[in-house]
Design a protein around this motif. Sequence first.
Motif, PDB file in Angstrom:
ATOM      1  N   TYR A   2      36.638  13.055  31.779  1.00  0.00           N
ATOM      2  CA  TYR A   2      36.491  11.629  31.563  1.00  0.00           C
ATOM      3  C   TYR A   2      36.705  11.352  30.084  1.00  0.00           C
ATOM      4  O   TYR A   2      35.929  11.806  29.237  1.00  0.00           O
ATOM      5  CB  TYR A   2      35.106  11.153  31.999  1.00  0.00           C
ATOM      6  CG  TYR A   2      34.861   9.682  31.760  1.00  0.00           C
ATOM      7  CD1 TYR A   2      35.400   8.728  32.604  1.00  0.00           C
ATOM      8  CD2 TYR A   2      34.098   9.249  30.669  1.00  0.00           C
ATOM      9  CE1 TYR A   2      35.190   7.368  32.386  1.00  0.00           C
ATOM     10  CE2 TYR A   2      33.875   7.892  30.446  1.00  0.00           C
ATOM     11  CZ  TYR A   2      34.432   6.960  31.303  1.00  0.00           C
ATOM     12  OH  TYR A   2      34.218   5.623  31.072  1.00  0.00           O
ATOM     13  N   ARG A   3      37.785  10.660  29.760  1.00  0.00           N
ATOM     14  CA  ARG A   3      38.114  10.300  28.385  1.00  0.00           C
ATOM     15  C   ARG A   3      38.079  11.520  27.465  1.00  0.00           C
ATOM     16  O   ARG A   3      37.562  11.474  26.357  1.00  0.00           O
ATOM     17  CB  ARG A   3      37.163   9.208  27.892  1.00  0.00           C
ATOM     18  CG  ARG A   3      37.233   7.922  28.712  1.00  0.00           C
ATOM     19  CD  ARG A   3      36.278   6.859  28.186  1.00  0.00           C
ATOM     20  NE  ARG A   3      36.593   6.501  26.805  1.00  0.00           N
ATOM     21  CZ  ARG A   3      35.886   5.647  26.072  1.00  0.00           C
ATOM     22  NH1 ARG A   3      34.795   5.091  26.603  1.00  0.00           N
ATOM     23  NH2 ARG A   3      36.219   5.374  24.831  1.00  0.00           N
ATOM     24  N   SER A   5      36.493  14.355  27.880  1.00  0.00           N
ATOM     25  CA  SER A   5      35.260  15.155  27.928  1.00  0.00           C
ATOM     26  C   SER A   5      35.039  15.701  29.336  1.00  0.00           C
ATOM     27  O   SER A   5      35.241  14.990  30.329  1.00  0.00           O
ATOM     28  CB  SER A   5      34.054  14.292  27.533  1.00  0.00           C
ATOM     29  OG  SER A   5      34.161  13.846  26.193  1.00  0.00           O
ATOM     30  N   ARG A 139      29.455   3.545  32.696  1.00  0.00           N
ATOM     31  CA  ARG A 139      28.593   2.835  31.752  1.00  0.00           C
ATOM     32  C   ARG A 139      27.576   3.780  31.123  1.00  0.00           C
ATOM     33  O   ARG A 139      27.124   3.559  29.990  1.00  0.00           O
ATOM     34  CB  ARG A 139      27.886   1.681  32.450  1.00  0.00           C
ATOM     35  CG  ARG A 139      28.857   0.683  33.081  1.00  0.00           C
ATOM     36  CD  ARG A 139      28.167  -0.566  33.586  1.00  0.00           C
ATOM     37  NE  ARG A 139      27.658  -1.354  32.480  1.00  0.00           N
ATOM     38  CZ  ARG A 139      26.389  -1.706  32.322  1.00  0.00           C
ATOM     39  NH1 ARG A 139      25.477  -1.312  33.204  1.00  0.00           N
ATOM     40  NH2 ARG A 139      25.998  -2.430  31.301  1.00  0.00           N
ATOM     41  N   ASP A 142      30.030   6.328  28.733  1.00  0.00           N
ATOM     42  CA  ASP A 142      30.708   5.774  27.545  1.00  0.00           C
ATOM     43  C   ASP A 142      29.909   5.960  26.249  1.00  0.00           C
ATOM     44  O   ASP A 142      30.481   6.373  25.233  1.00  0.00           O
ATOM     45  CB  ASP A 142      31.038   4.297  27.766  1.00  0.00           C
ATOM     46  CG  ASP A 142      32.225   4.093  28.709  1.00  0.00           C
ATOM     47  OD1 ASP A 142      32.985   5.064  28.908  1.00  0.00           O
ATOM     48  OD2 ASP A 142      32.376   2.981  29.249  1.00  0.00           O
ATOM     49  N   PRO A 143      28.602   5.656  26.210  1.00  0.00           N
ATOM     50  CA  PRO A 143      27.868   5.883  24.957  1.00  0.00           C
ATOM     51  C   PRO A 143      27.859   7.341  24.525  1.00  0.00           C
ATOM     52  O   PRO A 143      27.811   7.632  23.323  1.00  0.00           O
ATOM     53  CB  PRO A 143      26.436   5.416  25.304  1.00  0.00           C
ATOM     54  CG  PRO A 143      26.601   4.486  26.452  1.00  0.00           C
ATOM     55  CD  PRO A 143      27.743   5.032  27.243  1.00  0.00           C
ATOM     56  N   VAL A 145      30.365   9.843  25.338  1.00  0.00           N
ATOM     57  CA  VAL A 145      31.687  10.314  24.923  1.00  0.00           C
ATOM     58  C   VAL A 145      32.182   9.594  23.679  1.00  0.00           C
ATOM     59  O   VAL A 145      33.028  10.118  22.943  1.00  0.00           O
ATOM     60  CB  VAL A 145      32.713  10.177  26.074  1.00  0.00           C
ATOM     61  CG1 VAL A 145      32.266  10.974  27.291  1.00  0.00           C
ATOM     62  CG2 VAL A 145      32.944   8.724  26.451  1.00  0.00           C
ATOM     63  N   GLU A 146      31.662   8.386  23.424  1.00  0.00           N
ATOM     64  CA  GLU A 146      32.047   7.651  22.211  1.00  0.00           C
ATOM     65  C   GLU A 146      31.186   8.031  21.016  1.00  0.00           C
ATOM     66  O   GLU A 146      31.403   7.525  19.911  1.00  0.00           O
ATOM     67  CB  GLU A 146      31.935   6.143  22.469  1.00  0.00           C
ATOM     68  CG  GLU A 146      32.960   5.616  23.466  1.00  0.00           C
ATOM     69  CD  GLU A 146      32.702   4.174  23.863  1.00  0.00           C
ATOM     70  OE1 GLU A 146      31.739   3.577  23.308  1.00  0.00           O
ATOM     71  OE2 GLU A 146      33.439   3.639  24.709  1.00  0.00           O
ATOM     72  N   GLY A 147      30.192   8.897  21.223  1.00  0.00           N
ATOM     73  CA  GLY A 147      29.348   9.352  20.123  1.00  0.00           C
ATOM     74  C   GLY A 147      28.320   8.341  19.663  1.00  0.00           C
ATOM     75  O   GLY A 147      27.755   8.478  18.579  1.00  0.00           O
ATOM     76  N   ARG A 148      28.025   7.318  20.498  1.00  0.00           N
ATOM     77  CA  ARG A 148      27.043   6.307  20.122  1.00  0.00           C
ATOM     78  C   ARG A 148      25.628   6.679  20.550  1.00  0.00           C
ATOM     79  O   ARG A 148      24.657   6.071  20.101  1.00  0.00           O
ATOM     80  CB  ARG A 148      27.421   4.959  20.741  1.00  0.00           C
ATOM     81  CG  ARG A 148      28.695   4.382  20.183  1.00  0.00           C
ATOM     82  CD  ARG A 148      28.990   2.994  20.744  1.00  0.00           C
ATOM     83  NE  ARG A 148      29.442   3.047  22.133  1.00  0.00           N
ATOM     84  CZ  ARG A 148      28.814   2.482  23.147  1.00  0.00           C
ATOM     85  NH1 ARG A 148      27.673   1.839  22.941  1.00  0.00           N
ATOM     86  NH2 ARG A 148      29.299   2.548  24.376  1.00  0.00           N
ATOM     87  N   SER A 201      24.345  14.604  26.403  1.00  0.00           N
ATOM     88  CA  SER A 201      25.410  15.377  25.760  1.00  0.00           C
ATOM     89  C   SER A 201      25.051  16.857  25.739  1.00  0.00           C
ATOM     90  O   SER A 201      23.883  17.239  25.850  1.00  0.00           O
ATOM     91  CB  SER A 201      25.627  14.884  24.327  1.00  0.00           C
ATOM     92  OG  SER A 201      24.518  15.243  23.506  1.00  0.00           O
TER      93      SER A 201
END
Length: 352
Positions: A2-3, A5, A139, A142-143, A145-148, A201
């Motif tokens: 996914y994206r 990862s 949803r 996303d936080p 894989v985006e590192g947020r 993660s």
Amino acid sequence: MYRGSSIGVVIPAYNEEGFVGDVIREIPAYVDRIYVIDDRSTDGTWSEILEAARADASEHRNHGDPTVQQLVADGGATALANRATVRDTIGRVVPIEHRENRGAGGAIKTGYLAALADGVDATVTVDADGQMDLSQLPRLLDPIVEGRADYAKGNRLLSREYRAAMPRFRFIGNATLTFLTKIASGYWKTMDPQNGYTAISHDALAAIDVENLYEYYGYCNDLLVKLNVHGMRVADVAMPAVYGEEESSIAYAEYIPKVSVMLLRDFLWRLKIKYLAVDFHPLALFYLFGAATAAIGVLGTGVAVFSALPSPGTPAVQGATSLLLLVAGIAFLLLAMVFDMAESESLERQVR
């Protein structure tokens, strides 16, 4: 993937015949590993897991991220091998049988150990009863894989619509445990801690002591405390729940006292490690002094009220002093909470 990862999904299952197969078949195609843990079920759960795994393998032939090592299927995880029997991987599904019933937290722990051994980038937990809307999975991811965020969890309390869908007795119990978990974990903006729809993660999973995670339904509360001690960022994601014909296996009369004691123990451990051992912060002393002072105030007030001393003035003086101590104790506790909120504010975010 996914994206970019690799993704693993952990599905704990205990007597979920009629549900777990559908959950496995509905896992999105971008998921690389599905760890399904049968926690010594007494019905046909295991057979249904294998049947669904074969159906999934047929549908997703040649699917999977080749960079994810299949260490688990090859017996590469010693801690996992001591607690469960890992069957041959069927496509992307890793069927795992517990040798003894270990509870919801124990099954999640087994899945986490498997995901760590395989080295997947993000690990999701999904219940086997079909209550979780798998279309919402991006949803949560996303936080991560985006590192947020290091940990993302569903939250059924962020919107009025989602709250209305929750049965009343669950809402009251959830609200109570939300407040207790805020105090214990230090994540003061995080709600709905009992939500089992989560993503974590690899780095966060490796940082916490997975082997010592709580092995009961309070595992998600315990995990939040450990994440806070390690300074991990948590995202609270608005998420609906699907309530159908499934029945909860939680015995609330036993569950609430157990989890409350666990949270108190975790709270004291967090204060010791984060604010005394690793770095000193006066809020730990404010918490302890406030609790002690308030307790003395409550005890003194009770003694004054029920005292049979002959002098009519003495109980009144004792009562006033005790009340003052109680108020002072509460003030110190509130001050400690304010400091605690400020310390973890940067570690929390809400996704609506």
